[in-house]
Design an enzyme around this catalytic site. Structure first.
Site, PDB file in Angstrom:
ATOM      1  N   THR A 155      57.983  94.677 -16.301  1.00 21.73           N
ATOM      2  CA  THR A 155      59.371  95.122 -16.421  1.00 21.73           C
ATOM      3  C   THR A 155      59.596  96.462 -15.742  1.00 21.73           C
ATOM      4  OG1 THR A 155      59.737  93.916 -18.480  1.00 21.73           O
ATOM      5  CG2 THR A 155      61.162  95.798 -18.065  1.00 21.73           C
TER       6      THR A 155
ATOM      7  N   SER B 138      53.920  89.968 -16.604  1.00 22.62           N
ATOM      8  CA  SER B 138      52.614  89.955 -17.275  1.00 22.62           C
ATOM      9  C   SER B 138      52.313  88.625 -17.955  1.00 22.62           C
ATOM     10  CB  SER B 138      52.500  91.097 -18.279  1.00 22.62           C
ATOM     11  OG  SER B 138      53.321  90.884 -19.416  1.00 22.62           O
TER      12      SER B 138
ATOM     13  N   THR C 155      54.720  94.391 -20.586  1.00 23.44           N
ATOM     14  CA  THR C 155      54.386  94.612 -21.992  1.00 23.44           C
ATOM     15  C   THR C 155      53.917  93.352 -22.715  1.00 23.44           C
ATOM     16  OG1 THR C 155      56.686  94.266 -22.660  1.00 23.44           O
ATOM     17  CG2 THR C 155      56.019  96.522 -22.165  1.00 23.44           C
ATOM     18  N   ASP C 156      54.316  92.164 -22.236  1.00 25.19           N
ATOM     19  CA  ASP C 156      54.072  90.960 -23.019  1.00 25.19           C
ATOM     20  C   ASP C 156      52.593  90.677 -23.245  1.00 25.19           C
ATOM     21  OD1 ASP C 156      56.735  90.565 -23.351  1.00 25.19           O
ATOM     22  OD2 ASP C 156      56.923  88.899 -21.943  1.00 25.19           O
TER      23      ASP C 156
END
Length: 338
Positions: free
Chosen positions: A17, A59, A93-94
């Site tokens: 992101t 990610s 972040t995932d």
């Protein structure tokens, strides 16, 4: 005239992101590391930063193959003639918690700080959290403290203890079952040395991992036949998120007996708790003791991300199940209190 020494930081970008912009199919990574630094502005002036763009992925698409690339790219900084003082990795972040955990095992005893960060809003967004997260990451990367860390929302978390707990909130990551390694406040970077494992041994890159590990979340009434299916699919490891302290049902649908079958097939089974906080303990209840009798490994207070990636790492090192058990029983970088 003597110039003030600037810490040398290697910035590795992988997408996420933080580097995303609008496309016809929604947000996707479009920015490179140089653009990220230009948007960071004067905050980067205190460091001598080298940028390497190694991936440009959401990610969700970062998998074991990408972990190896990230690990090797990071390790190259340790032997570089540039004399880097730290490494910062930007990442979506995932799956950041999985990457942080596996790097903690693949990069054994890193000689300099390795800090992973990202953001919940793209860096170009006027309300982005990317700038603060990058500032925090660079401060930790310049600290000289050896290890793998996640920097997010002015907190520094051990790579093996970070868990994403919010989908959109800026306080997206928590340090589970361990205090934060450091944080940012009005006095600057505050390090909690008691929370950071001491690293003395020389560095080694241990990037042979086994991707054939299945994560199973236990639900009431789960069909034990799933273990037959996993055996036929040649999985070498299974991590079970069990109930509470470590319960598995064995009435009507006997999961316990299937654990013996999986053991005979040479599959290593790790059982941890579905509960995010506190530790599992299979010695307390009948169901847990029955599971221990079948040779399962306890996850204790490990995060699911750490349990899965540690098993991948251990199975990548050896096919000897006793050696896998020995490796899993050690705390390598603060991932578990035995």
């Amino acid at each position: 005239m003597n110039q003030t020494y600037k810490k040398k930081i290697l910035l590795l970008t992988t997408g996420g992101t933080i580097a995303s912009g609008p496309t016809n199919e929604g947000l996707a990574p479009v920015l490179n590391g140089d653009k990220l630094l230009s948007l960071l502005g004067p905050a980067s002036n205190g460091y001598s930063i080298t940028v390497r763009d190694i991936l440009s992925l959401d990610s969700s698409n970062i998998q074991p193959e990408e972990w190896k690339l990230i690990a090797r790219s990071t390790a190259s900084a340790f032997s570089s003639q540039e004399g880097y003082d730290g490494v910062v990795i930007t990442h979506g972040t995932d799956t950041m918690a999985y990457t942080a955990s596996i790097l903690s095992f693949m990069l054994r005893n890193p000689p300099i700080p390795v800090v992973i960060t990202g953001s919940q809003l793209p860096i170009f967004h006027p309300l982005t959290d990317a700038l603060e997260n990058l500032r925090t990451a660079f401060a930790m990367a310049a600290s000289g403290i050896r290890g793998v860390f996640v920097a997010f929302n002015r907190k520094i978390i051990l790579g093996t203890r970070a868990v994403k707990v919010r989908t959109t909130g800026f306080d997206a990551f928590e340090s589970v079952n361990s205090p934060c390694a450091a944080w940012i406040d009005g006095t600057g970077l505050r390090v909690n040395h008691d929370a950071i494992p001491l690293v003395f041994d020389p560095f080694s890159l241990e990037d042979h991992i086994c991707g054939s590990v299945f994560l199973l979340k236990l639900t009431p009434g789960l069909d034990p036949g799933i273990f037959d299916m996993l055996g036929k699919m040649n999985y070498r490891g299974i991590v079970i998120e069990a109930f509470g302290l470590g319960g598995l049902h064995f009435i009507r649908r006997d999961l316990i007996s299937k654990l013996q079958m999986t053991s005979e097939l040479g599959i290593t089974v790790v059982v941890c708790s579905q509960c995010l906080y506190e530790r599992s303990d299979f010695s307390i209840y009948q169901a847990g003791q029955k599971a221990l009798e079948q040779g399962v490994l306890q996850g204790f207070d490990m995060t699911t991300e750490a349990a899965v990636t540690k098993l991948m790492w251990a199975l990548g090192k050896t096919e000897d199940l006793q050696e896998v058990r020995r490796l899993f029983s050690q705390s390598l970088f603060g991932e578990v209190v035995i």
